[in-house]
Design a protein around this motif. Structure first.
Motif, PDB file in Angstrom:
ATOM      1  N   PRO A 196      55.493  44.710  37.036  1.00 54.86           N
ATOM      2  CA  PRO A 196      54.754  45.653  37.873  1.00 54.86           C
ATOM      3  C   PRO A 196      53.590  44.959  38.581  1.00 54.86           C
ATOM      4  N   THR A 197      53.214  43.773  38.105  1.00 61.14           N
ATOM      5  CA  THR A 197      52.108  42.973  38.626  1.00 61.14           C
ATOM      6  C   THR A 197      52.171  41.640  37.868  1.00 61.14           C
ATOM      7  N   ASN A 198      51.364  40.638  38.269  1.00 57.63           N
ATOM      8  CA  ASN A 198      51.612  39.305  37.713  1.00 57.63           C
ATOM      9  C   ASN A 198      50.406  38.588  37.120  1.00 57.63           C
ATOM     10  N   GLU A 199      49.383  39.314  36.703  1.00 60.06           N
ATOM     11  CA  GLU A 199      48.205  38.623  36.146  1.00 60.06           C
ATOM     12  C   GLU A 199      48.603  37.688  34.999  1.00 60.06           C
ATOM     13  N   GLU A 200      49.442  38.174  34.098  1.00 61.66           N
ATOM     14  CA  GLU A 200      49.822  37.378  32.922  1.00 61.66           C
ATOM     15  C   GLU A 200      50.630  36.138  33.313  1.00 61.66           C
ATOM     16  N   ARG A 223      55.140  55.828  48.073  1.00 68.33           N
ATOM     17  CA  ARG A 223      54.965  55.745  46.616  1.00 68.33           C
ATOM     18  C   ARG A 223      56.356  55.694  46.011  1.00 68.33           C
ATOM     19  N   CYS A 224      56.848  54.478  45.855  1.00 71.31           N
ATOM     20  CA  CYS A 224      58.213  54.354  45.356  1.00 71.31           C
ATOM     21  C   CYS A 224      58.188  53.572  44.054  1.00 71.31           C
ATOM     22  N   ARG A 225      59.347  53.288  43.518  1.00 70.94           N
ATOM     23  CA  ARG A 225      59.373  52.587  42.236  1.00 70.94           C
ATOM     24  C   ARG A 225      59.525  51.079  42.455  1.00 70.94           C
ATOM     25  N   ILE A 274      45.301  56.293  53.008  1.00 74.08           N
ATOM     26  CA  ILE A 274      46.396  55.553  52.368  1.00 74.08           C
ATOM     27  C   ILE A 274      45.851  54.208  51.909  1.00 74.08           C
ATOM     28  N   GLU A 275      46.045  53.921  50.635  1.00 73.36           N
ATOM     29  CA  GLU A 275      45.584  52.640  50.095  1.00 73.36           C
ATOM     30  C   GLU A 275      46.604  51.560  50.469  1.00 73.36           C
ATOM     31  N   VAL A 276      46.171  50.632  51.328  1.00 76.94           N
ATOM     32  CA  VAL A 276      47.094  49.565  51.742  1.00 76.94           C
ATOM     33  C   VAL A 276      46.793  48.235  51.048  1.00 76.94           C
ATOM     34  N   PHE A 326      58.152  46.471  40.308  1.00 76.25           N
ATOM     35  CA  PHE A 326      58.731  47.750  39.884  1.00 76.25           C
ATOM     36  C   PHE A 326      57.727  48.507  39.029  1.00 76.25           C
ATOM     37  N   ARG A 327      57.474  49.753  39.412  1.00 75.78           N
ATOM     38  CA  ARG A 327      56.645  50.643  38.588  1.00 75.78           C
ATOM     39  C   ARG A 327      57.396  51.956  38.479  1.00 75.78           C
ATOM     40  N   ASP A 328      57.637  52.346  37.248  1.00 70.00           N
ATOM     41  CA  ASP A 328      58.433  53.555  37.046  1.00 70.00           C
ATOM     42  C   ASP A 328      57.538  54.782  37.238  1.00 70.00           C
ATOM     43  N   GLU A 329      57.138  54.977  38.478  1.00 71.27           N
ATOM     44  CA  GLU A 329      56.241  56.084  38.843  1.00 71.27           C
ATOM     45  C   GLU A 329      56.839  57.404  38.375  1.00 71.27           C
ATOM     46  N   ILE A 330      55.986  58.252  37.832  1.00 74.31           N
ATOM     47  CA  ILE A 330      56.504  59.535  37.331  1.00 74.31           C
ATOM     48  C   ILE A 330      56.998  60.412  38.482  1.00 74.31           C
TER      49      ILE A 330
HETATM   50  C1  P5A Z   1      46.297  43.305  42.634  1.00 75.10           C
HETATM   51  C2  P5A Z   1      47.394  42.308  42.882  1.00 75.10           C
HETATM   52  C3  P5A Z   1      47.475  45.314  41.680  1.00 75.10           C
HETATM   53  O1  P5A Z   1      48.582  45.457  41.207  1.00 75.10           O
HETATM   54  N1  P5A Z   1      47.516  43.113  40.679  1.00 75.10           N
HETATM   55  C4  P5A Z   1      48.057  42.103  41.563  1.00 75.10           C
HETATM   56  C5  P5A Z   1      46.689  44.042  41.403  1.00 75.10           C
HETATM   57  N2  P5A Z   1      46.870  46.229  42.456  1.00 75.10           N
HETATM   58  S1  P5A Z   1      47.463  47.655  42.867  1.00 75.10           S
HETATM   59  O2  P5A Z   1      46.427  48.365  43.515  1.00 75.10           O
HETATM   60  O3  P5A Z   1      48.008  48.307  41.740  1.00 75.10           O
HETATM   61  O4  P5A Z   1      48.632  47.403  43.886  1.00 75.10           O
HETATM   62  C6  P5A Z   1      48.399  46.676  45.069  1.00 75.10           C
HETATM   63  C7  P5A Z   1      48.935  47.402  46.283  1.00 75.10           C
HETATM   64  O5  P5A Z   1      50.338  47.651  46.136  1.00 75.10           O
HETATM   65  C8  P5A Z   1      50.685  48.867  46.772  1.00 75.10           C
HETATM   66  N3  P5A Z   1      51.363  49.766  45.820  1.00 75.10           N
HETATM   67  C9  P5A Z   1      52.482  50.484  46.090  1.00 75.10           C
HETATM   68  N4  P5A Z   1      53.245  50.564  47.204  1.00 75.10           N
HETATM   69  C10 P5A Z   1      54.324  51.373  47.166  1.00 75.10           C
HETATM   70  N5  P5A Z   1      54.675  52.115  46.079  1.00 75.10           N
HETATM   71  C11 P5A Z   1      53.952  52.051  44.944  1.00 75.10           C
HETATM   72  N6  P5A Z   1      54.334  52.740  43.869  1.00 75.10           N
HETATM   73  C12 P5A Z   1      52.800  51.204  44.910  1.00 75.10           C
HETATM   74  N7  P5A Z   1      51.852  50.908  43.977  1.00 75.10           N
HETATM   75  C13 P5A Z   1      50.995  50.040  44.550  1.00 75.10           C
HETATM   76  C14 P5A Z   1      49.395  49.491  47.288  1.00 75.10           C
HETATM   77  O6  P5A Z   1      49.225  49.194  48.667  1.00 75.10           O
HETATM   78  C15 P5A Z   1      48.326  48.795  46.472  1.00 75.10           C
HETATM   79  O7  P5A Z   1      47.092  48.710  47.159  1.00 75.10           O
END
Ligand code: P5A
Length: 444
Positions: A108-112, A151-153, A280-282, A139-143
């Motif tokens: 879902p992310t790569n810090e580790e 907002r997808c998975r 929208i958070e980009v 991949f994030r298994d969004e509810i």
């Molecule tokens: C920052 C980089 C992180 O994951 N870890 C590595 C940190 N941040 S975040 O805010 O959770 O995600 C970064 C950006 O990814 C987009 N994003 C998504 N886009 C589509 N569907 C989703 N479910 C989703 N979740 C996050 C966003 O733009 C977010 O700012």
């Protein structure tokens, strides 16, 4: 490219499952196709745009000295157990077992993973700072996956990670990304505002979300209107200049929902400057010091012989989400007209000949114009079907090339009917059209 030969499956009607305009347009012009809940295939038109966005994101990362790597999508649970996030991350993490019964996961992310890469090779402060990034599916298994690719998975993210010797240097890295994000979004023709934000499952105590205003956005924001007039002009890649840039933005109240304090907002921002809206958070950037380096033992030798854990930050941009975000910002839903910013447009210009049966002259003319445009690196799409004129225009307005040449009754001699989408058409020579488009492309 001829529209008749392209894989751009256009729908006559707006699909009922799509609730916001970006999702509607993306399905309507066949940019994406859902394969299962919150998981999409990217078809040629959508993919082309996303790749152009990715290219701009990459160029701006390289400009601040970040180095590109590529980490896998599938990770081992071991490193997540080391950091302590394997349990904490909860149900959003897609957990998988391989044939040896080993616990794996889709990242879902790569810090580790990046901390593990770092610690295996970098041992001395002399190799710092290190800024590493990759552009990879997550991949994030969004509810509740919704709004298409917003907002997808499974989604495409640029994620970068910084490693520094101390807090001061780490904030220098943080500020480099702050600047790079402002520049990236500007090249995409978006006004993205940095807002103080919560850190959630990533951790740390300093964080900014980059948000573009949109009624359909999922982030609630509170800001001082004056922040929208700022820009990053004149900022150099040097400590003081970057520090001043952040101060310039931080002097104005701008926060997301979780950081909102009504009293503070009303005290700091006069009523006429108060903005309460949605966005929208980009992008999202984080500083979390030694949260991962301590638990995962990523340390370096310091000048005096001691060792210390490196100070880290992480920096994300939603590359696939940006496709939708640009549509939310630019699509005129009422008139069904999309105008992609030239920097990411799937085609620079559409050529629309009015074709009569038994007369190929308009199409021949389109082909000749096309040759000349292509010679000048201008990407074209030709509407070569024999559908009626208004449905051709309608289709091209949805595909969204920012310029159009219409070959019809108005065309006389050397003068072509040329239109910048959203403006009145004018009669110009091909050479003049080439110059206009080339000039716009250089700007971006
Ligand atoms: C920052 C980089 C992180 O994951 N870890 C590595 C940190 N941040 S975040 O805010 O959770 O995600 C970064 C950006 O990814 C987009 N994003 C998504 N886009 C589509 N569907 C989703 N479910 C989703 N979740 C996050 C966003 O733009 C977010 O700012």
């Amino acid at each position: 490219m001829y529209i008749s030969k392209s894989f751009i499956p256009i729908l006559k009607n707006i699909p009922s499952e799509a609730k916001i305009k970006s999702h509607q347009l993306m399905l309507r012009v066949g940019m994406i196709k859902q394969s299962s809940a919150g998981i999409y295939s990217w078809l040629p038109l959508g993919f082309k745009i996303m790749k152009k966005i990715e290219k701009i994101v990459r160029e701006e990362q390289n400009k601040i000295g970040a180095q590109e790597i590529l980490m896998p999508t599938i990770q081992s649970s071991d490193i997540w157990k080391e950091s302590g996030r394997y349990e904490d991350y909860g149900e959003e993490m897609l957990r998988i077992k391989d044939r040896q019964n080993r616990e794996m996961l889709y990242g879902p992310t790569n810090e580790e993973l990046v901390t593990d890469i770092f610690r295996s090779s970098i041992k001395s402060y002399k190799s710092l700072p290190q800024l590493l990034y990759h552009i990879q599916w997550k991949f994030r298994d969004e509810i509740r996956p919704r709004f298409g690719i917003m907002r997808c998975r499974e989604f495409y993210m640029k994620d970068a990670y910084s490693f520094d010797i101390n807090d001061e240097e780490a904030l220098f890295s943080y500020n480099k990304f702050f600047l790079s994000y402002l520049k990236t979004f500007k090249r995409l023709n978006l006004t993205a505002i940095p807002m103080a934000a919560d850190t959630g499952p990533i951790g740390g105590n300093l964080s900014h979300e980059f948000v573009i205003l949109a009624e359909t956005g999922e982030s609630k924001i509170y800001a001082d209107k004056r922040i929208f007039d700022l820009n990053s002009d004149g900022t150099e890649l040097e400590k003081n200049s970057l520090d001043n840039l952040r101060k310039k933005y931080e002097q104005f109240y701008s926060v997301t929902d979780e950081k909102f304090d009504k009293q503070e907002f009303e005290k700091k921002v006069s009523e006429k400057n108060q903005i309460k809206t949605k966005g929208i958070e980009v992008g999202h950037i984080f500083y979390f010091g030694d949260k991962y380096s301590k638990s995962m033992e990523a340390s370096v030798d310091l000048p005096g012989g001691k060792k210390d854990y490196v100070k880290m930050g992480s920096y994300g941009i939603g590359v696939s989400r940006l496709v939708g975000a640009i549509i939310e910002a630019k699509y005129d839903e009422k008139n069904e007209i999309m105008k992609w910013p030239i920097s990411v447009a799937p085609y620079d210009i559409s050529i629309i000949p009015m074709i009569n049966k038994n007369d190929s002259s308009a199409l021949n003319k389109a082909n000749n114009i096309n040759l000349e445009l292509e010679k000048n690196n201008i990407e074209t799409i030709i509407e070569d079907t024999d559908e009626n004129f208004s449905s051709k225009i309608k289709k091209m307005n949805l595909i969204g090339a920012p310029y159009q040449i219409i070959i019809g009754k108005q065309t006389d001699g050397d003068l072509l009917e040329f239109k910048e989408v959203g403006k009145d058409s004018q009669k110009l020579k091909l050479k003049e059209i080439v110059n206009i488009i080339k000039k716009e492309k250089v700007k971006n």
